[in-house]
Every structure is written in structure tokens, then in C-alpha cells.
Design an enzyme around this catalytic site. Structure first.
Site, PDB file in Angstrom:
ATOM      1  N   LYS A 142       0.980   0.474   1.272  1.00 36.97           N
ATOM      2  CA  LYS A 142       0.603   1.745   1.487  1.00 36.97           C
ATOM      3  C   LYS A 142      -0.071   2.112   2.869  1.00 36.97           C
ATOM      4  O   LYS A 142       0.336   3.105   3.430  1.00 36.97           O
ATOM      5  CB  LYS A 142      -0.403   2.281   0.666  1.00 36.97           C
ATOM      6  CG  LYS A 142       0.061   2.232  -1.024  1.00 36.97           C
ATOM      7  CD  LYS A 142       1.138   3.103  -1.243  1.00 36.97           C
ATOM      8  CE  LYS A 142       0.749   4.593  -1.297  1.00 36.97           C
ATOM      9  NZ  LYS A 142       2.066   5.297  -1.632  1.00 36.97           N
ATOM     10  N   THR A 169      -3.316   6.528  -0.757  1.00 30.84           N
ATOM     11  CA  THR A 169      -4.427   6.090  -2.028  1.00 30.84           C
ATOM     12  C   THR A 169      -5.576   6.024  -0.974  1.00 30.84           C
ATOM     13  O   THR A 169      -5.524   5.450   0.125  1.00 30.84           O
ATOM     14  CB  THR A 169      -4.016   4.685  -2.678  1.00 30.84           C
ATOM     15  OG1 THR A 169      -5.167   4.222  -3.301  1.00 30.84           O
ATOM     16  CG2 THR A 169      -3.541   3.937  -1.650  1.00 30.84           C
ATOM     17  N   ASP A 170      -6.824   6.070  -1.594  1.00 31.71           N
ATOM     18  CA  ASP A 170      -8.094   5.554  -1.167  1.00 31.71           C
ATOM     19  C   ASP A 170      -8.181   4.053  -0.789  1.00 31.71           C
ATOM     20  O   ASP A 170      -9.034   3.646   0.092  1.00 31.71           O
ATOM     21  CB  ASP A 170      -9.408   6.134  -2.024  1.00 31.71           C
ATOM     22  CG  ASP A 170      -9.516   5.483  -3.261  1.00 31.71           C
ATOM     23  OD1 ASP A 170      -8.526   4.773  -3.768  1.00 31.71           O
ATOM     24  OD2 ASP A 170     -10.453   5.766  -3.982  1.00 31.71           O
ATOM     25  N   GLU A 171      -7.356   3.286  -1.567  1.00 32.84           N
ATOM     26  CA  GLU A 171      -7.236   1.868  -1.390  1.00 32.84           C
ATOM     27  C   GLU A 171      -7.034   1.304   0.068  1.00 32.84           C
ATOM     28  O   GLU A 171      -7.186   0.289   0.552  1.00 32.84           O
ATOM     29  CB  GLU A 171      -6.673   1.191  -2.311  1.00 32.84           C
ATOM     30  CG  GLU A 171      -6.876   1.575  -3.699  1.00 32.84           C
ATOM     31  CD  GLU A 171      -6.348   0.837  -4.894  1.00 32.84           C
ATOM     32  OE1 GLU A 171      -5.993  -0.462  -4.680  1.00 32.84           O
ATOM     33  OE2 GLU A 171      -6.059   1.306  -5.915  1.00 32.84           O
ATOM     34  N   TYR A 195      -0.600  -4.507  -2.140  1.00 33.33           N
ATOM     35  CA  TYR A 195      -0.426  -3.169  -2.398  1.00 33.33           C
ATOM     36  C   TYR A 195      -0.891  -2.161  -1.353  1.00 33.33           C
ATOM     37  O   TYR A 195      -0.441  -1.487  -0.544  1.00 33.33           O
ATOM     38  CB  TYR A 195      -0.818  -2.758  -3.928  1.00 33.33           C
ATOM     39  CG  TYR A 195      -1.125  -0.964  -3.932  1.00 33.33           C
ATOM     40  CD1 TYR A 195       0.278  -0.398  -4.061  1.00 33.33           C
ATOM     41  CD2 TYR A 195      -2.304  -0.516  -4.293  1.00 33.33           C
ATOM     42  CE1 TYR A 195       0.020   0.984  -4.262  1.00 33.33           C
ATOM     43  CE2 TYR A 195      -2.394   0.947  -4.416  1.00 33.33           C
ATOM     44  CZ  TYR A 195      -1.291   1.468  -4.253  1.00 33.33           C
ATOM     45  OH  TYR A 195      -1.372   2.965  -4.446  1.00 33.33           O
TER      46      TYR A 195
HETATM   47  P1  NAD Z   1       4.087   4.808 -10.902  1.00 30.10           P
HETATM   48  O1  NAD Z   1       4.279   3.318 -10.562  1.00 30.10           O
HETATM   49  O2  NAD Z   1       3.888   5.277 -12.270  1.00 30.10           O
HETATM   50  O3  NAD Z   1       5.384   5.387 -10.527  1.00 30.10           O
HETATM   51  C1  NAD Z   1       6.158   5.096  -9.520  1.00 30.10           C
HETATM   52  C2  NAD Z   1       7.731   5.778  -9.772  1.00 30.10           C
HETATM   53  O4  NAD Z   1       8.159   5.372  -8.384  1.00 30.10           O
HETATM   54  C3  NAD Z   1       8.527   5.274 -10.580  1.00 30.10           C
HETATM   55  O5  NAD Z   1       8.967   6.168 -11.337  1.00 30.10           O
HETATM   56  C4  NAD Z   1       9.530   4.290 -10.036  1.00 30.10           C
HETATM   57  O6  NAD Z   1      10.619   4.306 -10.866  1.00 30.10           O
HETATM   58  C5  NAD Z   1       9.595   5.119  -8.671  1.00 30.10           C
HETATM   59  N1  NAD Z   1      10.180   4.162  -7.760  1.00 30.10           N
HETATM   60  C6  NAD Z   1       9.537   2.905  -7.257  1.00 30.10           C
HETATM   61  N2  NAD Z   1      10.301   2.157  -6.336  1.00 30.10           N
HETATM   62  C7  NAD Z   1      11.418   3.177  -6.130  1.00 30.10           C
HETATM   63  C8  NAD Z   1      12.491   3.114  -5.088  1.00 30.10           C
HETATM   64  N3  NAD Z   1      12.505   2.213  -4.366  1.00 30.10           N
HETATM   65  N4  NAD Z   1      13.095   4.171  -5.107  1.00 30.10           N
HETATM   66  C9  NAD Z   1      13.056   5.021  -5.908  1.00 30.10           C
HETATM   67  N5  NAD Z   1      12.033   5.381  -6.786  1.00 30.10           N
HETATM   68  C10 NAD Z   1      11.333   4.116  -6.753  1.00 30.10           C
HETATM   69  O7  NAD Z   1       3.017   5.128  -9.929  1.00 30.10           O
HETATM   70  P2  NAD Z   1       1.877   6.321  -9.773  1.00 30.10           P
HETATM   71  O8  NAD Z   1       0.864   5.689 -10.322  1.00 30.10           O
HETATM   72  O9  NAD Z   1       2.635   7.624 -10.479  1.00 30.10           O
HETATM   73  O10 NAD Z   1       1.767   6.468  -8.566  1.00 30.10           O
HETATM   74  C11 NAD Z   1       2.675   7.447  -7.523  1.00 30.10           C
HETATM   75  C12 NAD Z   1       1.949   7.391  -6.246  1.00 30.10           C
HETATM   76  O11 NAD Z   1       0.675   7.799  -6.014  1.00 30.10           O
HETATM   77  C13 NAD Z   1       2.271   6.139  -5.371  1.00 30.10           C
HETATM   78  O12 NAD Z   1       2.466   6.323  -3.962  1.00 30.10           O
HETATM   79  C14 NAD Z   1       0.840   5.634  -5.453  1.00 30.10           C
HETATM   80  O13 NAD Z   1       0.594   4.808  -4.547  1.00 30.10           O
HETATM   81  C15 NAD Z   1       0.049   6.913  -5.446  1.00 30.10           C
HETATM   82  N6  NAD Z   1      -1.275   6.829  -6.014  1.00 30.10           N
HETATM   83  C16 NAD Z   1      -1.611   6.403  -7.019  1.00 30.10           C
HETATM   84  C17 NAD Z   1      -3.147   6.494  -7.799  1.00 30.10           C
HETATM   85  C18 NAD Z   1      -3.215   6.084  -9.100  1.00 30.10           C
HETATM   86  O14 NAD Z   1      -4.358   6.098  -9.682  1.00 30.10           O
HETATM   87  N7  NAD Z   1      -2.133   5.647  -9.842  1.00 30.10           N
HETATM   88  C19 NAD Z   1      -4.041   6.850  -6.877  1.00 30.10           C
HETATM   89  C20 NAD Z   1      -3.707   7.291  -5.653  1.00 30.10           C
HETATM   90  C21 NAD Z   1      -2.342   7.116  -5.205  1.00 30.10           C
HETATM   91  P1  TYD Z   2      -6.488  -0.540 -11.718  1.00 25.78           P
HETATM   92  O1  TYD Z   2      -6.453   0.456 -12.976  1.00 25.78           O
HETATM   93  O2  TYD Z   2      -5.570  -1.814 -11.797  1.00 25.78           O
HETATM   94  O3  TYD Z   2      -6.591   0.267 -10.694  1.00 25.78           O
HETATM   95  P2  TYD Z   2      -7.035  -0.394  -9.058  1.00 25.78           P
HETATM   96  O4  TYD Z   2      -7.168  -1.621  -9.114  1.00 25.78           O
HETATM   97  O5  TYD Z   2      -5.764   0.250  -8.104  1.00 25.78           O
HETATM   98  O6  TYD Z   2      -8.340   0.521  -8.872  1.00 25.78           O
HETATM   99  O7  TYD Z   2      -8.049  -1.275 -12.047  1.00 25.78           O
HETATM  100  C1  TYD Z   2      -8.839  -0.581 -11.965  1.00 25.78           C
HETATM  101  C2  TYD Z   2     -10.273  -1.437 -11.897  1.00 25.78           C
HETATM  102  O8  TYD Z   2     -10.235  -2.203 -13.224  1.00 25.78           O
HETATM  103  C3  TYD Z   2     -10.250  -2.500 -10.974  1.00 25.78           C
HETATM  104  O9  TYD Z   2     -11.510  -2.690 -10.567  1.00 25.78           O
HETATM  105  C4  TYD Z   2      -9.517  -3.443 -11.510  1.00 25.78           C
HETATM  106  C5  TYD Z   2     -10.058  -3.597 -12.917  1.00 25.78           C
HETATM  107  N1  TYD Z   2      -9.474  -3.988 -14.138  1.00 25.78           N
HETATM  108  C6  TYD Z   2      -9.880  -5.016 -15.252  1.00 25.78           C
HETATM  109  O10 TYD Z   2     -11.042  -5.402 -15.083  1.00 25.78           O
HETATM  110  N2  TYD Z   2      -8.811  -5.452 -15.818  1.00 25.78           N
HETATM  111  C7  TYD Z   2      -7.708  -5.083 -16.212  1.00 25.78           C
HETATM  112  O11 TYD Z   2      -6.967  -5.615 -17.034  1.00 25.78           O
HETATM  113  C8  TYD Z   2      -7.081  -4.257 -15.016  1.00 25.78           C
HETATM  114  C9  TYD Z   2      -5.856  -3.863 -15.006  1.00 25.78           C
HETATM  115  C10 TYD Z   2      -8.013  -3.611 -14.256  1.00 25.78           C
END
Ligand code: NAD
Ligand code: TYD
Length: 336
Positions: free
Chosen positions: A153, A124-126, A149
Site C-alpha cells: 500500500k 491505510t494508516d498501516e 500488505y
Molecule cells: P476487501 O478485501 O473487502 O475488498 C477488496 C475488493 O477489491 C474486492 O471486491 C476484490 O474483488 C477487489 N479486487 C482485489 N484485487 C483486484 C484486482 N486485481 N482488480 C479488480 N478488483 C480487485 O477490502 P476492503 O476492506 O473493502 O478495503 C478496501 C480498500 O480500503 C483497500 O484499498 C484497503 O487497503 C483500504 N483500507 C481498508 C481498511 C479496512 O479496515 N478494511 C482500512 C483502511 C484502508
Molecule cells: P485485522 O482485522 O486483521 O486488521 P489489521 O491487522 O489490518 O489491523 O486485525 C485487527 C487486530 O486484531 C490486529 O492487531 C490483529 C488482531 N487479530 C487477532 O488477534 N486475531 C485474529 O484472528 C485476527 C484476524 C486479528
């Protein structure tokens, strides 16, 4: 035939990725390894469940034996599984360190033993921390994670770097900005706000709402991960972003407008501790070296996402009826 171990394939991005791979490449078999935490949901995969090239294995990446067993015959690993929500990591960082750091280490060991052709770490960019009013994260930006988090990562990313450097593991790392699209668990901003608004409930905006995120459609991210798997150079990092920066309050007002709801549903709540102010991505390296570019315009992607949540009210209701309620009340107080 590539046999790809996809971890976390029952989650939001993982399930979109598994679907993409199975429907676009007949020469790929997917072993989908997921322990089904609160965020994992087999309903996300209902349409590919019977595909003979898809095998679902319920297992935990922190369990060495389960991971080793799933790795048999695998040629490549694409690692999505993680604890993924910043607010939950503030409530309790334990599962984040276990899954994101220890789980990644166990997976790396197994991938090394199996001599895989490519290992992709989905990050992630975070991990780069927070930006001021100007500038973009590049792959050279130092890692300065601010939340439990993002720290977990970043720890995983550093292990991946070390396994490449020390053992020659052919590992590639991707770092993407905020995803949105179908099957996203309604704890993240867009699906939380859309599902609340569809039910005429208020939307909790943290602090002044002027935090900026860069939004990318999940399929653009998935195409990027696929390109990194096929074309990425071992040892390299690739950033993906949607070139769509927006303050949260502007996005909130856009959602209200698209759903035809009044601004009175905005509820300003206490800010998230340590809240990162701005994320923005320079994805020119991925464009140059992987031939990738984000394709889904935000207005179309957002409208389609709203339509998806409207059409899949049962999927949302099923989630919101479970342990979600307890999390929601702890995070935001009693439901509006
Ligand atoms: P999500 O929380 O929707 O899904 C995570 C999945 O991992 C779930 O199906 C969960 O059951 C599984 N999981 C969790 N712990 C586990 C374990 N110990 N063993 C096996 N499976 C396990 O997450 P997401 O939003 O789909 O993100 C997927 C990946 O992409 C993550 O690594 C996250 O850091 C990365 N990512 C997410 C975003 C975003 O905007 N959501 C952006 C950049 C990177
Ligand atoms: P989020 O979807 O949790 O992603 P991330 O924190 O990984 O960027 O949040 C996106 C942005 O929205 C972040 O600046 C936090 C804000 N946010 C709210 O203002 N209210 C909320 O209830 C949530 C979940 C996020």
C-alpha cells in the site's frame, strides 16, 4: 453528471461506498470495476444491482486493456481495489505486489490518459508503521510499513504522489484506521469473532492481545472518501480515524459480553509475525479542511454490526462454505 470509476466496489468498503454514493447523489453514475477475488461478492450489492446509474464491470486492475476500456467516459476515479488482509500477505505477498502496486500503476496511467478531474487513492494508516504507547499518526509521519500488505500500500501511495508531482494528476490520498460494519469479510477481527461466537466457536487472539487498533465505522470512512473526492486538494493526504482506540483483548471481551458468550471461548494463539503494536490517528486535518468528522459512536455501530451479522447468517454461511475453510485451517489449524 459525474461518471465515477470505483474499483473494488464489490468488497467491504467499496460496496458500502457505492451504496452511499448512489443513494445520496442523483447526479452520479458509478462504473463499479472489480475482478471478484475471494473478497469480492456481488451479494454485497444486491440492493443496488438494478439501479440504472450503477454499471458493474468484471475486470482486473492489472489488465491494462480492461482498465482502459472501463475508463471510457469516466470523469473521476476512486480506487479501493486491493488485496487487503495482513495475514494473507504473510502467507503469500505475490498477489499484494501485483494488485496493490502494479494494479495501481496501471490505473494511474489510465486515469492520466483519460484526464480525470480527480483520482482518489484509498489507503491505510498501516503505511505509517507502529506507534509506541503515546502519539498519533499525522499526514507528516514518515512511511514505515511493516507487513507485506502495508508495504504494498505504501508503494502504491508513493506512485500516486509521483504521478501528481511529475504529471500533475489531480490525485488525493486518504489513510484510514481499522473499519468495521456490514459486509466485512469474516477474516478480519470483528466479523471473524462475531461470526465464530454466533456459532459458539472459539476466537483466536494473537499473542497477548494488547495490540491497539483505532476503530471506525465503515460509513464514516465512506463519508470521508466522498469528502476527499469532492473537497480534497490535489497532492494532499487526509487521515481518517474513529477516535476509538482499544486493545484487542478488551474488544474481544466486549464482543463476548454483547453476544452473551463465556470468556472460555477465548483461544490465545501464536502471535502474527511482525505484529504492529499500536495504531492511532490524528484526523484533525480532515476535520478542518474537509468538514468531516466521525459520527457513529462505537457502542451503537458495534451493536448494529452484530445485529447485521445475526440477520445475515446466510451471507456468512455462503462465504464460510467455500475456499475460506482452507484459508482458515492454514491460518488457525482445524476448526474448533
Ligand atoms: P476487501 O478485501 O473487502 O475488498 C477488496 C475488493 O477489491 C474486492 O471486491 C476484490 O474483488 C477487489 N479486487 C482485489 N484485487 C483486484 C484486482 N486485481 N482488480 C479488480 N478488483 C480487485 O477490502 P476492503 O476492506 O473493502 O478495503 C478496501 C480498500 O480500503 C483497500 O484499498 C484497503 O487497503 C483500504 N483500507 C481498508 C481498511 C479496512 O479496515 N478494511 C482500512 C483502511 C484502508
Ligand atoms: P485485522 O482485522 O486483521 O486488521 P489489521 O491487522 O489490518 O489491523 O486485525 C485487527 C487486530 O486484531 C490486529 O492487531 C490483529 C488482531 N487479530 C487477532 O488477534 N486475531 C485474529 O484472528 C485476527 C484476524 C486479528
Amino acid at each position: 453528471m459525474a461518471r465515477v470509476l470505483v474499483t473494488g466496489g464489490a468488497g467491504f468498503i467499496g460496496s458500502n461506498f457505492v451504496r452511499l454514493l448512489l443513494t445520496t447523489d442523483p447526479a452520479v453514475e458509478v462504473v463499479n470495476f472489480d475482478c471478484l477475488t475471494y473478497a469480492g461478492n456481488l451479494a454485497n450489492l444486491a440492493d443496488v444491482a438494478d439501479n440504472p446509474r450503477h454499471a458493474f464491470v468484471r475486470g482486473d486492475i492489472t489488465d491494462r486493456e480492461q482498465v482502459r476500456a472501463a475508463m471510457r467516459g469516466v470523469t473521476d476515479v476512486i480506487h479501493f481495489a486491493a488485496e487487503s488482509h495482513v495475514d494473507r500477505s504473510i502467507q503469500d505477498s505475490g498477489p499484494f505486489v501485483r494488485t496493490n502496486v502494479t494494479g495501481t500503476q496501471i490505473l494511474l496511467d489510465a486515469a492520466r490518459e483519460a484526464k480525470v478531474s480527480k483520482y482518489v487513492q484509498v489507503s491505510t494508516d498501516e503505511v505509517y508503521g507502529s506507534l509506541g504507547a503515546t502519539g498519533l499518526f499525522t499526514e507528516e509521519t514518515p512511511l514505515q510499513p511493516n507487513s507485506p500488505y502495508s508495504a504494498s500500500k505504501a508503494g502504491a501511495d508513493l506512485l500516486v504522489r509521483a504521478y501528481h508531482h511529475t504529471f500533475g494528476l489531480p490525485a488525493v490520498t486518504t489513510r484510514c484506521s481499522n473499519n468495521y460494519g456490514p459486509y466485512q469479510f469474516p477474516e478480519k477481527l470483528i466479523p471473524l469473532f462475531v461470526s465464530n461466537l454466533l456459532a459458539d466457536e472459539s476466537v483466536p487472539v494473537y499473542g497477548d492481545g494488547m495490540q491497539i487498533r483505532d476503530w471506525i465505522h465503515v460509513l464514516d470512512h465512506c463519508r470521508g472518501v466522498e469528502a476527499a473526492w469532492r473537497e480534497g486538494m490535489p497532492g494532499e493526504v487526509y487521515n481518517f480515524g474513529g477516535r476509538c482506540e482499544m486493545p484487542n483483548i478488551e474488544l474481544t471481551k466486549l464482543l463476548l459480553k454483547l453476544l452473551g458468550k463465556p470468556d472460555s471461548l477465548i483461544r490465545y494463539v501464536k502471535d502474527r509475525p511482525g505484529h504492529d503494536r499500536r495504531y492511532a490517528i490524528d484526523c484533525s486535518k480532515a476535520e478542518r479542511d474537509l468538514g468531516w468528522t466521525p459520527r457513529v459512536p462505537f457502542d451503537r455501530g458495534l451493536a448494529e454490526t452484530i445485529d447485521w451479522y445475526r440477520a445475515n447468517a446466510a451471507w456468512v454461511a455462503e462465504i464460510k462454505s467455500g475456499a475460506y475453510r482452507e484459508y482458515y485451517e492454514k491460518q488457525y489449524g482445524k476448526l474448533a
